[in-house]
Design a protein around this motif. Sequence first.
Motif, mmCIF file in Angstrom:
data_model
loop_
_atom_site.group_PDB
_atom_site.id
_atom_site.type_symbol
_atom_site.label_atom_id
_atom_site.label_comp_id
_atom_site.label_asym_id
_atom_site.label_seq_id
_atom_site.Cartn_x
_atom_site.Cartn_y
_atom_site.Cartn_z
ATOM 1 N N VAL A 1 -13.051 5.013 -0.822
ATOM 2 C CA VAL A 1 -11.842 5.799 -0.561
ATOM 3 C C VAL A 1 -12.092 7.272 -0.885
ATOM 4 N N PHE B 1 -4.688 4.446 -4.670
ATOM 5 C CA PHE B 1 -4.808 3.522 -3.544
ATOM 6 C C PHE B 1 -5.292 2.155 -4.023
ATOM 7 N N SER C 1 0.822 -1.200 0.000
ATOM 8 C CA SER C 1 0.000 0.000 0.000
ATOM 9 C C SER C 1 0.853 1.245 0.000
ATOM 10 N N ASN D 1 -2.921 -1.675 -4.352
ATOM 11 C CA ASN D 1 -3.233 -2.810 -3.491
ATOM 12 C C ASN D 1 -3.763 -3.977 -4.328
ATOM 13 N N ILE E 1 -1.349 7.939 0.560
ATOM 14 C CA ILE E 1 -2.131 8.797 -0.318
ATOM 15 C C ILE E 1 -2.949 9.767 0.499
#
Length: 399
Positions: A148, A129, A8, A133, A11
Amino acid sequence: MNKNMVKSAGIAALAAAVLFTGCSKFNPDTTLVTINTGDGTKDTISLGYANFAARYQQSMYDQYLLSYYGEGMWSTDMTGTGSTMEDDTKEGVLEDIENQYLAKLHASDYDITLTDEQNTAIADAAKKFISDNPADTLEVMGATEEYVKQYLEYRTYYSLVSSAAKEEAGESISDEDCWMRTFSYVLFDTTGTTDEEGNAVEYTEEEIADLKANAEELAAADDYSAKAEALEATASTYSYLKGEEEDDTMDMAIIEAAEALDEGDTSDVIEIDGVGYYVIHLDADHDEDASQTKKESLESDEFDKLLETWKAAITWTVDEKAWAKVEFDTLFKTLETETEETTEETTDDATTEETTDTEESEDATEDTEVEDTEDTSAEEDTEETSEESDESTEETEAE
Protein backbone atom coordinates in the motif's frame (compact mmCIF):
# COMPACT_ATOMS: atom_id res chain seq x y z
CA MET A 1 -18.82 -20.66 -1.69
CA ASN A 2 -16.30 -18.76 0.37
CA LYS A 3 -17.46 -15.37 1.59
CA ASN A 4 -15.47 -12.73 3.40
CA MET A 5 -16.84 -9.54 4.82
CA VAL A 6 -14.70 -6.57 3.96
CA LYS A 7 -14.76 -3.18 5.58
CA SER A 8 -12.58 -0.54 3.97
CA ALA A 9 -11.98 3.15 4.40
CA GLY A 10 -11.05 5.88 1.95
CA ILE A 11 -7.35 6.65 2.25
CA ALA A 12 -5.21 8.98 0.22
CA ALA A 13 -4.98 7.68 -3.32
CA LEU A 14 -6.96 4.55 -2.52
CA ALA A 15 -10.70 4.84 -2.92
CA ALA A 16 -13.30 4.28 -0.28
CA ALA A 17 -15.15 1.00 -0.30
CA VAL A 18 -12.26 -0.98 -1.70
CA LEU A 19 -13.15 -4.65 -1.97
CA PHE A 20 -10.23 -6.99 -1.77
CA THR A 21 -9.67 -10.70 -2.00
CA GLY A 22 -8.03 -13.24 -4.25
CA CYS A 23 -6.37 -16.61 -4.09
CA SER A 24 -2.61 -16.15 -4.01
CA LYS A 25 -1.35 -19.26 -5.81
CA PHE A 26 2.11 -17.83 -6.32
CA ASN A 27 5.09 -16.52 -4.44
CA PRO A 28 4.56 -12.76 -4.10
CA ASP A 29 8.33 -12.23 -3.98
CA THR A 30 8.67 -13.59 -7.52
CA THR A 31 10.20 -11.01 -9.86
CA LEU A 32 7.61 -9.91 -12.41
CA VAL A 33 9.47 -7.05 -14.09
CA THR A 34 13.21 -6.71 -14.54
CA ILE A 35 14.37 -3.19 -15.34
CA ASN A 36 17.67 -2.04 -16.79
CA THR A 37 17.70 1.74 -16.48
CA GLY A 38 20.43 2.18 -19.07
CA ASP A 39 23.10 3.42 -16.69
CA GLY A 40 24.06 -0.02 -15.47
CA THR A 41 21.46 0.01 -12.70
CA LYS A 42 19.03 -2.88 -12.45
CA ASP A 43 15.74 -2.89 -10.58
CA THR A 44 12.69 -5.14 -10.19
CA ILE A 45 8.94 -5.07 -9.59
CA SER A 46 7.51 -7.94 -7.57
CA LEU A 47 4.60 -10.10 -8.67
CA GLY A 48 2.98 -9.50 -5.29
CA TYR A 49 2.90 -5.74 -5.78
CA ALA A 50 1.57 -5.97 -9.34
CA ASN A 51 -1.10 -8.44 -8.18
CA PHE A 52 -2.17 -5.97 -5.51
CA ALA A 53 -2.47 -3.17 -8.08
CA ALA A 54 -4.39 -5.36 -10.51
CA ARG A 55 -6.85 -6.76 -7.99
CA TYR A 56 -7.46 -3.30 -6.59
CA GLN A 57 -8.35 -2.06 -10.05
CA GLN A 58 -10.58 -5.06 -10.61
CA SER A 59 -12.40 -4.35 -7.36
CA MET A 60 -13.21 -0.82 -8.48
CA TYR A 61 -14.62 -2.00 -11.79
CA ASP A 62 -16.64 -4.70 -10.08
CA GLN A 63 -18.32 -2.09 -7.90
CA TYR A 64 -19.44 0.02 -10.84
CA LEU A 65 -19.84 -2.48 -13.68
CA LEU A 66 -20.81 -5.85 -12.23
CA SER A 67 -24.47 -4.98 -11.83
CA TYR A 68 -24.61 -3.95 -15.50
CA TYR A 69 -22.59 -6.66 -17.21
CA GLY A 70 -22.96 -9.68 -15.01
CA GLU A 71 -20.62 -12.22 -13.52
CA GLY A 72 -19.07 -13.26 -16.82
CA MET A 73 -17.76 -9.84 -17.72
CA TRP A 74 -14.06 -10.45 -17.00
CA SER A 75 -13.86 -13.36 -19.45
CA THR A 76 -15.70 -11.47 -22.17
CA ASP A 77 -14.20 -9.68 -25.16
CA MET A 78 -15.84 -6.30 -24.63
CA THR A 79 -13.95 -4.41 -27.35
CA GLY A 80 -14.01 -6.90 -30.21
CA THR A 81 -10.21 -7.08 -30.28
CA GLY A 82 -9.96 -10.74 -29.32
CA SER A 83 -8.77 -10.12 -25.76
CA THR A 84 -10.81 -10.36 -22.58
CA MET A 85 -11.51 -7.51 -20.21
CA GLU A 86 -9.20 -9.18 -17.71
CA ASP A 87 -6.37 -9.14 -20.24
CA ASP A 88 -7.01 -5.52 -21.18
CA THR A 89 -7.13 -4.41 -17.56
CA LYS A 90 -3.96 -6.26 -16.61
CA GLU A 91 -2.20 -4.70 -19.59
CA GLY A 92 -3.33 -1.27 -18.44
CA VAL A 93 -2.10 -1.96 -14.91
CA LEU A 94 1.37 -2.85 -16.19
CA GLU A 95 1.43 0.32 -18.26
CA ASP A 96 0.45 2.34 -15.20
CA ILE A 97 3.18 0.73 -13.13
CA GLU A 98 5.78 1.48 -15.81
CA ASN A 99 4.68 5.11 -16.16
CA GLN A 100 4.71 5.60 -12.42
CA TYR A 101 8.11 3.94 -12.10
CA LEU A 102 9.53 6.24 -14.79
CA ALA A 103 8.05 9.31 -13.11
CA LYS A 104 9.78 8.39 -9.88
CA LEU A 105 13.02 7.59 -11.76
CA HIS A 106 13.01 11.09 -13.31
CA ALA A 107 11.75 12.98 -10.26
CA SER A 108 15.22 14.46 -9.73
CA ASP A 109 14.98 16.09 -13.18
CA TYR A 110 12.44 18.41 -11.57
CA ASP A 111 14.04 18.56 -8.12
CA ILE A 112 11.16 16.55 -6.71
CA THR A 113 11.49 14.53 -3.54
CA LEU A 114 8.77 13.60 -1.10
CA THR A 115 8.70 15.70 2.04
CA ASP A 116 8.76 14.22 5.53
CA GLU A 117 5.12 15.23 5.86
CA GLN A 118 4.19 13.38 2.67
CA ASN A 119 6.09 10.26 3.67
CA THR A 120 4.45 10.30 7.07
CA ALA A 121 1.01 10.76 5.56
CA ILE A 122 1.60 7.86 3.17
CA ALA A 123 2.78 5.62 6.00
CA ASP A 124 -0.19 6.56 8.17
CA ALA A 125 -2.60 5.97 5.29
CA ALA A 126 -1.14 2.53 4.65
CA LYS A 127 -1.45 1.60 8.31
CA LYS A 128 -5.04 2.79 8.40
CA PHE A 129 -5.91 0.82 5.29
CA ILE A 130 -4.50 -2.37 6.80
CA SER A 131 -6.16 -1.79 10.16
CA ASP A 132 -9.53 -1.03 8.58
CA ASN A 133 -9.65 -4.34 6.70
CA PRO A 134 -10.02 -7.82 8.27
CA ALA A 135 -6.81 -9.83 8.52
CA ASP A 136 -8.23 -12.88 6.73
CA THR A 137 -9.29 -10.84 3.69
CA LEU A 138 -5.94 -9.03 3.54
CA GLU A 139 -4.19 -12.39 3.72
CA VAL A 140 -6.24 -13.83 0.87
CA MET A 141 -5.63 -10.71 -1.18
CA GLY A 142 -1.91 -10.58 -0.44
CA ALA A 143 -2.29 -6.94 0.60
CA THR A 144 0.52 -5.73 2.83
CA GLU A 145 1.33 -2.42 4.41
CA GLU A 146 4.45 -2.23 2.26
CA TYR A 147 2.47 -2.72 -0.97
CA VAL A 148 0.00 0.00 0.00
CA LYS A 149 2.87 2.38 0.82
CA GLN A 150 4.54 1.57 -2.49
CA TYR A 151 1.30 2.11 -4.36
CA LEU A 152 0.70 5.51 -2.77
CA GLU A 153 4.31 6.57 -3.24
CA TYR A 154 4.32 5.71 -6.95
CA ARG A 155 1.07 7.56 -7.54
CA THR A 156 2.36 10.58 -5.64
CA TYR A 157 5.53 10.75 -7.69
CA TYR A 158 3.54 10.37 -10.91
CA SER A 159 1.23 13.21 -9.94
CA LEU A 160 4.04 15.56 -8.96
CA VAL A 161 6.31 14.77 -11.90
CA SER A 162 3.55 14.91 -14.51
CA SER A 163 2.40 18.27 -13.16
CA ALA A 164 5.93 19.66 -13.26
CA ALA A 165 6.60 18.33 -16.76
CA LYS A 166 3.34 19.71 -18.10
CA GLU A 167 4.02 23.08 -16.54
CA GLU A 168 7.42 23.12 -18.22
CA ALA A 169 5.89 22.13 -21.56
CA GLY A 170 3.28 24.87 -21.18
CA GLU A 171 5.97 27.53 -21.21
CA SER A 172 6.62 26.86 -24.90
CA ILE A 173 2.93 26.81 -25.89
CA SER A 174 1.92 30.17 -27.35
CA ASP A 175 -1.53 31.76 -27.26
CA GLU A 176 -1.88 31.03 -30.98
CA ASP A 177 -1.28 27.33 -30.35
CA CYS A 178 -4.40 27.09 -28.20
CA TRP A 179 -6.58 30.02 -29.35
CA MET A 180 -10.05 28.54 -29.38
CA ARG A 181 -13.13 30.15 -30.93
CA THR A 182 -16.63 29.00 -29.98
CA PHE A 183 -19.81 29.21 -32.01
CA SER A 184 -23.41 28.14 -31.53
CA TYR A 185 -25.01 26.25 -34.36
CA VAL A 186 -28.41 25.00 -35.38
CA LEU A 187 -28.76 22.21 -37.89
CA PHE A 188 -31.98 21.95 -39.85
CA ASP A 189 -31.62 18.28 -40.72
CA THR A 190 -32.92 17.36 -44.18
CA THR A 191 -32.07 13.66 -44.04
CA GLY A 192 -35.59 12.69 -43.06
CA THR A 193 -37.22 11.13 -40.05
CA THR A 194 -38.45 7.73 -38.87
CA ASP A 195 -41.94 6.42 -38.43
CA GLU A 196 -43.34 4.63 -35.39
CA GLU A 197 -41.95 1.33 -36.64
CA GLY A 198 -38.45 2.76 -37.05
CA ASN A 199 -38.55 2.97 -40.84
CA ALA A 200 -36.77 5.84 -42.59
CA VAL A 201 -39.11 8.43 -44.06
CA GLU A 202 -37.76 11.02 -46.49
CA TYR A 203 -38.93 14.62 -46.30
CA THR A 204 -41.03 15.96 -49.11
CA GLU A 205 -39.76 18.87 -51.19
CA GLU A 206 -42.24 21.08 -49.42
CA GLU A 207 -40.95 20.01 -45.98
CA ILE A 208 -37.36 20.66 -47.06
CA ALA A 209 -38.38 24.08 -48.33
CA ASP A 210 -39.91 24.83 -44.92
CA LEU A 211 -36.68 23.83 -43.20
CA LYS A 212 -34.69 26.12 -45.46
CA ALA A 213 -37.12 28.95 -44.76
CA ASN A 214 -36.64 28.46 -41.02
CA ALA A 215 -32.88 28.51 -41.49
CA GLU A 216 -33.07 31.75 -43.44
CA GLU A 217 -35.29 33.25 -40.75
CA LEU A 218 -32.73 32.35 -38.09
CA ALA A 219 -29.86 33.75 -40.17
CA ALA A 220 -31.65 37.07 -40.46
CA ALA A 221 -32.67 37.33 -36.80
CA ASP A 222 -31.33 40.06 -34.51
CA ASP A 223 -31.43 37.71 -31.51
CA TYR A 224 -30.04 34.32 -32.52
CA SER A 225 -30.88 32.47 -29.30
CA ALA A 226 -34.40 33.85 -29.01
CA LYS A 227 -35.20 33.05 -32.62
CA ALA A 228 -33.81 29.52 -32.31
CA GLU A 229 -36.03 28.99 -29.27
CA ALA A 230 -39.05 30.41 -31.09
CA LEU A 231 -38.40 28.01 -33.96
CA GLU A 232 -38.10 25.16 -31.45
CA ALA A 233 -34.67 24.45 -32.87
CA THR A 234 -31.85 22.99 -30.79
CA ALA A 235 -28.76 25.20 -30.58
CA SER A 236 -25.49 23.48 -29.72
CA THR A 237 -21.95 24.82 -29.29
CA TYR A 238 -18.62 23.91 -30.83
CA SER A 239 -15.07 25.09 -30.20
CA TYR A 240 -12.26 24.98 -32.73
CA LEU A 241 -8.68 26.18 -33.05
CA LYS A 242 -8.46 29.55 -34.76
CA GLY A 243 -7.06 29.16 -38.26
CA GLU A 244 -7.27 25.36 -38.30
CA GLU A 245 -7.29 23.75 -41.71
CA GLU A 246 -8.81 20.38 -40.87
CA ASP A 247 -11.26 19.16 -38.29
CA ASP A 248 -12.10 15.56 -37.46
CA THR A 249 -15.61 16.32 -36.22
CA MET A 250 -17.10 19.41 -37.83
CA ASP A 251 -17.45 19.88 -41.59
CA MET A 252 -14.75 22.30 -42.76
CA ALA A 253 -17.38 24.35 -44.59
CA ILE A 254 -18.77 25.24 -41.16
CA ILE A 255 -15.31 26.06 -39.78
CA GLU A 256 -14.55 28.26 -42.78
CA ALA A 257 -17.83 30.11 -42.28
CA ALA A 258 -16.98 30.63 -38.61
CA GLU A 259 -13.57 32.03 -39.56
CA ALA A 260 -15.30 34.76 -41.56
CA LEU A 261 -17.39 35.91 -38.56
CA ASP A 262 -16.62 38.49 -35.92
CA GLU A 263 -17.74 37.87 -32.37
CA GLY A 264 -21.53 38.30 -32.16
CA ASP A 265 -22.10 37.77 -35.90
CA THR A 266 -24.48 35.22 -37.40
CA SER A 267 -23.73 33.41 -40.64
CA ASP A 268 -25.82 33.02 -43.74
CA VAL A 269 -27.43 29.63 -44.31
CA ILE A 270 -24.77 27.00 -44.92
CA GLU A 271 -25.96 24.01 -46.92
CA ILE A 272 -24.13 20.72 -46.39
CA ASP A 273 -25.08 18.08 -48.95
CA GLY A 274 -26.68 15.04 -47.43
CA VAL A 275 -26.96 16.69 -44.01
CA GLY A 276 -29.02 19.86 -44.06
CA TYR A 277 -28.88 23.61 -43.40
CA TYR A 278 -26.62 25.10 -40.74
CA VAL A 279 -26.80 28.56 -39.22
CA ILE A 280 -23.99 29.50 -36.84
CA HIS A 281 -23.40 32.37 -34.43
CA LEU A 282 -19.90 33.24 -33.17
CA ASP A 283 -20.20 33.40 -29.39
CA ALA A 284 -16.54 34.07 -28.59
CA ASP A 285 -13.57 35.00 -30.74
CA HIS A 286 -11.33 33.86 -27.87
CA ASP A 287 -13.01 31.37 -25.56
CA GLU A 288 -10.74 31.40 -22.51
CA ASP A 289 -12.12 28.21 -20.97
CA ALA A 290 -11.84 26.25 -24.21
CA SER A 291 -8.38 27.71 -24.81
CA GLN A 292 -7.24 26.57 -21.36
CA THR A 293 -8.60 23.10 -22.07
CA LYS A 294 -6.72 23.05 -25.37
CA LYS A 295 -3.51 24.12 -23.64
CA GLU A 296 -3.88 21.37 -21.05
CA SER A 297 -4.43 18.86 -23.84
CA LEU A 298 -1.26 20.00 -25.60
CA GLU A 299 0.65 19.78 -22.33
CA SER A 300 -0.60 16.23 -21.83
CA ASP A 301 0.46 15.34 -25.36
CA GLU A 302 3.95 16.61 -24.63
CA PHE A 303 4.13 14.61 -21.40
CA ASP A 304 3.05 11.47 -23.26
CA LYS A 305 5.88 12.05 -25.74
CA LEU A 306 8.28 12.50 -22.85
CA LEU A 307 7.13 9.21 -21.31
CA GLU A 308 7.81 7.45 -24.60
CA THR A 309 11.32 8.93 -24.64
CA TRP A 310 11.91 7.68 -21.10
CA LYS A 311 10.60 4.22 -22.02
CA ALA A 312 12.97 4.01 -24.98
CA ALA A 313 15.92 4.63 -22.65
CA ILE A 314 15.26 1.60 -20.40
CA THR A 315 14.72 -2.11 -20.82
CA TRP A 316 11.46 -3.28 -19.21
CA THR A 317 11.14 -7.07 -19.26
CA VAL A 318 7.96 -8.78 -18.01
CA ASP A 319 7.82 -12.42 -16.96
CA GLU A 320 4.62 -13.30 -18.83
CA LYS A 321 4.30 -16.74 -17.22
CA ALA A 322 4.37 -15.18 -13.76
CA TRP A 323 1.87 -12.48 -14.80
CA ALA A 324 -0.52 -15.15 -16.10
CA LYS A 325 -0.85 -16.40 -12.52
CA VAL A 326 -2.74 -13.23 -11.59
CA GLU A 327 -6.37 -14.04 -12.33
CA PHE A 328 -9.60 -12.18 -11.65
CA ASP A 329 -11.17 -15.40 -10.38
CA THR A 330 -13.04 -13.73 -7.53
CA LEU A 331 -15.78 -11.12 -7.77
CA PHE A 332 -16.01 -8.11 -5.49
CA LYS A 333 -19.58 -7.17 -4.62
CA THR A 334 -20.86 -4.28 -2.55
CA LEU A 335 -23.52 -5.25 -0.03
CA GLU A 336 -26.61 -3.15 0.33
CA THR A 337 -25.81 -2.14 3.90
CA GLU A 338 -25.63 0.95 5.97
CA THR A 339 -22.91 3.40 4.90
CA GLU A 340 -20.70 4.90 7.56
CA GLU A 341 -19.04 8.28 7.32
CA THR A 342 -15.27 8.17 7.14
CA THR A 343 -12.55 10.77 7.26
CA GLU A 344 -10.38 10.79 4.17
CA GLU A 345 -6.69 11.28 4.62
CA THR A 346 -4.60 13.00 1.99
CA THR A 347 -0.88 13.27 1.54
CA ASP A 348 -0.75 16.67 -0.05
CA ASP A 349 -2.62 18.70 -2.63
CA ALA A 350 -0.90 17.08 -5.53
CA THR A 351 -0.26 13.84 -3.75
CA THR A 352 -3.55 12.12 -4.09
CA GLU A 353 -4.88 13.15 -7.47
CA GLU A 354 -3.68 11.26 -10.48
CA THR A 355 -6.00 10.81 -13.37
CA THR A 356 -6.31 7.20 -14.22
CA ASP A 357 -8.99 5.22 -15.86
CA THR A 358 -10.15 3.99 -12.56
CA GLU A 359 -13.00 6.03 -11.14
CA GLU A 360 -12.44 6.27 -7.41
CA SER A 361 -14.94 7.22 -4.75
CA GLU A 362 -13.48 9.46 -2.10
CA ASP A 363 -15.61 9.38 0.95
CA ALA A 364 -17.63 6.69 2.73
CA THR A 365 -16.92 3.42 4.36
CA GLU A 366 -18.90 0.43 3.23
CA ASP A 367 -19.42 -3.12 4.32
CA THR A 368 -18.84 -5.35 1.33
CA GLU A 369 -19.01 -8.98 0.45
CA VAL A 370 -16.40 -10.85 -1.51
CA GLU A 371 -17.82 -13.86 -3.28
CA ASP A 372 -15.74 -16.58 -4.94
CA THR A 373 -17.00 -17.46 -8.41
CA GLU A 374 -15.69 -19.41 -11.34
CA ASP A 375 -14.93 -16.63 -13.80
CA THR A 376 -15.39 -12.99 -14.18
CA SER A 377 -14.94 -10.27 -16.66
CA ALA A 378 -15.79 -6.59 -16.94
CA GLU A 379 -16.27 -4.33 -19.90
CA GLU A 380 -15.24 -0.91 -20.43
CA ASP A 381 -11.97 -0.14 -21.99
CA THR A 382 -9.78 1.40 -19.58
CA GLU A 383 -7.27 2.44 -21.53
CA GLU A 384 -6.12 3.52 -18.52
CA THR A 385 -3.43 5.62 -17.31
CA SER A 386 -2.53 8.85 -18.18
CA GLU A 387 -4.73 11.56 -17.46
CA GLU A 388 -5.44 13.63 -20.36
CA SER A 389 -7.90 16.27 -21.10
CA ASP A 390 -8.78 14.55 -24.26
CA GLU A 391 -10.02 16.68 -26.96
CA SER A 392 -9.79 20.37 -27.04
CA THR A 393 -12.81 20.66 -29.20
CA GLU A 394 -16.08 20.10 -27.51
CA GLU A 395 -19.18 19.26 -29.45
CA THR A 396 -22.75 18.96 -28.41
CA GLU A 397 -24.61 17.38 -31.24
CA ALA A 398 -27.85 18.80 -32.45
CA GLU A 399 -30.74 16.63 -33.14
